[in-house]
Design a protein around this motif. Structure first.
Motif, PDB file in Angstrom:
ATOM      1  N   THR A 116       9.202   6.202   4.145  1.00 55.03           N
ATOM      2  CA  THR A 116      10.514   6.817   4.304  1.00 55.03           C
ATOM      3  C   THR A 116      10.417   7.958   5.307  1.00 55.03           C
ATOM      4  O   THR A 116       9.330   8.461   5.600  1.00 55.03           O
ATOM      5  CB  THR A 116      11.045   7.395   2.975  1.00 55.03           C
ATOM      6  N   SER A 117      11.566   8.358   5.833  1.00 54.63           N
ATOM      7  CA  SER A 117      11.630   9.506   6.741  1.00 54.63           C
ATOM      8  C   SER A 117      12.729  10.441   6.246  1.00 54.63           C
ATOM      9  O   SER A 117      13.729  10.678   6.919  1.00 54.63           O
ATOM     10  CB  SER A 117      11.918   9.038   8.173  1.00 54.63           C
ATOM     11  N   LEU A 118      12.531  10.943   5.040  1.00 58.72           N
ATOM     12  CA  LEU A 118      13.565  11.738   4.381  1.00 58.72           C
ATOM     13  C   LEU A 118      13.270  13.230   4.418  1.00 58.72           C
ATOM     14  O   LEU A 118      13.847  13.998   3.661  1.00 58.72           O
ATOM     15  CB  LEU A 118      13.718  11.276   2.925  1.00 58.72           C
ATOM     16  N   GLY A 119      12.351  13.645   5.281  1.00 59.95           N
ATOM     17  CA  GLY A 119      12.060  15.072   5.363  1.00 59.95           C
ATOM     18  C   GLY A 119      10.842  15.450   4.551  1.00 59.95           C
ATOM     19  O   GLY A 119       9.871  14.699   4.467  1.00 59.95           O
ATOM     20  N   TYR A 120      10.886  16.621   3.931  1.00 58.76           N
ATOM     21  CA  TYR A 120       9.738  17.141   3.198  1.00 58.76           C
ATOM     22  C   TYR A 120       9.329  16.211   2.056  1.00 58.76           C
ATOM     23  O   TYR A 120      10.181  15.646   1.367  1.00 58.76           O
ATOM     24  CB  TYR A 120      10.053  18.525   2.621  1.00 58.76           C
ATOM     25  N   ASP A 121       8.027  16.101   1.846  1.00 57.65           N
ATOM     26  CA  ASP A 121       7.497  15.264   0.770  1.00 57.65           C
ATOM     27  C   ASP A 121       7.474  16.084  -0.516  1.00 57.65           C
ATOM     28  O   ASP A 121       6.452  16.653  -0.901  1.00 57.65           O
ATOM     29  CB  ASP A 121       6.090  14.780   1.135  1.00 57.65           C
ATOM     30  N   LEU A 122       8.622  16.143  -1.188  1.00 59.39           N
ATOM     31  CA  LEU A 122       8.727  16.952  -2.400  1.00 59.39           C
ATOM     32  C   LEU A 122       7.921  16.365  -3.550  1.00 59.39           C
ATOM     33  O   LEU A 122       7.489  17.098  -4.441  1.00 59.39           O
ATOM     34  CB  LEU A 122      10.196  17.092  -2.806  1.00 59.39           C
ATOM     35  N   THR A 123       7.710  15.054  -3.525  1.00 57.06           N
ATOM     36  CA  THR A 123       6.939  14.431  -4.599  1.00 57.06           C
ATOM     37  C   THR A 123       5.539  15.026  -4.664  1.00 57.06           C
ATOM     38  O   THR A 123       5.060  15.423  -5.731  1.00 57.06           O
ATOM     39  CB  THR A 123       6.857  12.908  -4.387  1.00 57.06           C
ATOM     40  N   ARG A 124       4.884  15.118  -3.523  1.00 56.09           N
ATOM     41  CA  ARG A 124       3.527  15.678  -3.501  1.00 56.09           C
ATOM     42  C   ARG A 124       3.530  17.177  -3.789  1.00 56.09           C
ATOM     43  O   ARG A 124       2.537  17.716  -4.271  1.00 56.09           O
ATOM     44  CB  ARG A 124       2.862  15.402  -2.155  1.00 56.09           C
ATOM     45  N   LEU A 125       4.636  17.837  -3.498  1.00 53.07           N
ATOM     46  CA  LEU A 125       4.726  19.263  -3.804  1.00 53.07           C
ATOM     47  C   LEU A 125       4.626  19.503  -5.306  1.00 53.07           C
ATOM     48  O   LEU A 125       3.969  20.453  -5.755  1.00 53.07           O
ATOM     49  CB  LEU A 125       6.046  19.827  -3.273  1.00 53.07           C
ATOM     50  N   PHE A 126       5.252  18.613  -6.094  1.00 54.60           N
ATOM     51  CA  PHE A 126       5.225  18.776  -7.547  1.00 54.60           C
ATOM     52  C   PHE A 126       3.916  18.289  -8.162  1.00 54.60           C
ATOM     53  O   PHE A 126       3.562  18.714  -9.263  1.00 54.60           O
ATOM     54  CB  PHE A 126       6.407  18.036  -8.180  1.00 54.60           C
ATOM     55  N   CYS A 127       3.206  17.399  -7.465  1.00 56.41           N
ATOM     56  CA  CYS A 127       1.908  16.947  -7.966  1.00 56.41           C
ATOM     57  C   CYS A 127       0.914  18.106  -7.912  1.00 56.41           C
ATOM     58  O   CYS A 127       0.777  18.763  -6.880  1.00 56.41           O
ATOM     59  CB  CYS A 127       1.386  15.782  -7.126  1.00 56.41           C
ATOM     60  N   ALA A 128       0.237  18.355  -9.013  1.00 54.88           N
ATOM     61  CA  ALA A 128      -0.747  19.434  -9.132  1.00 54.88           C
ATOM     62  C   ALA A 128      -0.113  20.818  -9.149  1.00 54.88           C
ATOM     63  O   ALA A 128      -0.814  21.815  -9.016  1.00 54.88           O
ATOM     64  CB  ALA A 128      -1.802  19.361  -8.027  1.00 54.88           C
ATOM     65  N   ALA A 129       1.210  20.907  -9.340  1.00 56.91           N
ATOM     66  CA  ALA A 129       1.869  22.214  -9.409  1.00 56.91           C
ATOM     67  C   ALA A 129       1.748  22.840 -10.793  1.00 56.91           C
ATOM     68  O   ALA A 129       2.219  23.954 -11.012  1.00 56.91           O
ATOM     69  CB  ALA A 129       3.342  22.086  -9.027  1.00 56.91           C
ATOM     70  N   GLU A 130       1.130  22.117 -11.737  1.00 59.52           N
ATOM     71  CA  GLU A 130       0.881  22.635 -13.089  1.00 59.52           C
ATOM     72  C   GLU A 130       2.168  23.064 -13.800  1.00 59.52           C
ATOM     73  O   GLU A 130       2.162  23.974 -14.629  1.00 59.52           O
ATOM     74  CB  GLU A 130      -0.093  23.824 -13.033  1.00 59.52           C
ATOM     75  N   GLY A 131       3.283  22.427 -13.456  1.00 56.14           N
ATOM     76  CA  GLY A 131       4.539  22.746 -14.126  1.00 56.14           C
ATOM     77  C   GLY A 131       5.199  24.027 -13.670  1.00 56.14           C
ATOM     78  O   GLY A 131       6.196  24.449 -14.258  1.00 56.14           O
ATOM     79  N   THR A 132       4.684  24.654 -12.612  1.00 58.68           N
ATOM     80  CA  THR A 132       5.235  25.938 -12.172  1.00 58.68           C
ATOM     81  C   THR A 132       6.533  25.792 -11.390  1.00 58.68           C
ATOM     82  O   THR A 132       7.262  26.775 -11.218  1.00 58.68           O
ATOM     83  CB  THR A 132       4.219  26.691 -11.290  1.00 58.68           C
ATOM     84  N   LEU A 133       6.843  24.588 -10.909  1.00 52.48           N
ATOM     85  CA  LEU A 133       8.026  24.390 -10.077  1.00 52.48           C
ATOM     86  C   LEU A 133       9.166  23.697 -10.814  1.00 52.48           C
ATOM     87  O   LEU A 133      10.291  23.671 -10.323  1.00 52.48           O
ATOM     88  CB  LEU A 133       7.661  23.575  -8.831  1.00 52.48           C
ATOM     89  N   GLY A 134       8.884  23.135 -11.968  1.00 53.55           N
ATOM     90  CA  GLY A 134       9.911  22.427 -12.722  1.00 53.55           C
ATOM     91  C   GLY A 134       9.284  21.556 -13.791  1.00 53.55           C
ATOM     92  O   GLY A 134       8.059  21.432 -13.878  1.00 53.55           O
TER      93      GLY A 134
END
Length: 211
Positions: free
Chosen positions: A182-200
């Motif tokens: 996909t070309s939908l901009g920022y890869d938010l999926t990977r942002l949440f991976c390994a975030a330890e629940g700090t982002l949502g």
């Protein structure tokens, strides 16, 4: 009406623990640390998580999400009381798509249980931490868990196609896509991976599968 009374109305009295002894049972993980929440809540739907997060944000109450509690770092323990969201009741396998090699699951699904079901279809979810017999998919995403198959297949983040996440203010977002590219901009999926629940709070995962 207090925030705990409002949360009780949302999830039902059987899905919230406020007694100290009951809360104490959720005050440890696999580390040496301890943290006791003011209430342990067991939501069953994304809508319930969203409603709880809206109340917590309004009243500035800290929230910690918990899976099986196999963390060795104290990551699932509250530091200053607040709410502990135990996501074990969100344990449904929502969809298995054999044609496009993906599955949609709730965060409380256990890794080994998912692979047992997938195995009957000739499929697998490759990440396999040593705690796979008890590890939840939501916890694996939040920590980017891996196991001995990582050498060949990679880690959890490599097998997450999309997420449904409840943000701190209760807003529900969906990330990623089931398509290979996909070309939908920022890869938010990977942002949440390994975030330890700090982002949502992750409430649904779309997993990539292998034959």
């Amino acid at each position: 009406m207090s925030i705990l009374d409002q949360i009780t109305q949302i999830v039902g009295p059987e899905n919230i623990f406020t007694d100290y002894i009951e809360r104490l049972c959720y005050s440890r993980d696999m580390s040496v640390h301890q943290g006791v929440a003011d209430a342990v809540v067991f939501p069953r739907t994304t809508e319930q998580v969203s409603a709880i997060m809206k109340l917590a944000s309004r009243d500035k109450v800290p929230v910690v999400a918990r899976g099986s509690g196999t963390s060795t770092t104290g990551a699932v323990l509250p530091v200053k009381g607040g709410l502990l969201l135990d996501l074990h009741n969100m344990n449904k396998i929502l969809e298995i798509n054999k044609k496009d090699f993906y599955a949609r699951v709730e965060p409380g699904v256990i890794c080994m249980q998912l692979n047992t079901v997938l195995g009957k279809e000739g499929l697998m979810f490759p990440p396999n931490p040593g705690s796979e017999i008890i590890a939840t998919i939501g916890g694996m995403v939040s920590t980017n868990a891996s196991g001995h198959r990582a050498v060949k297949y990679g880690t959890t983040k490599d097998y997450i196609k999309g997420l449904k996440v409840v943000l701190v203010d209760g807003t529900v977002i969906e990330t990623g896509s089931i398509t290979p590219k996909t070309s939908l901009g920022y890869d938010l999926t990977r942002l949440f991976c390994a975030a330890e629940g700090t982002l949502g709070v992750i409430t649904e995962i779309t997993c990539k599968l292998e034959p």
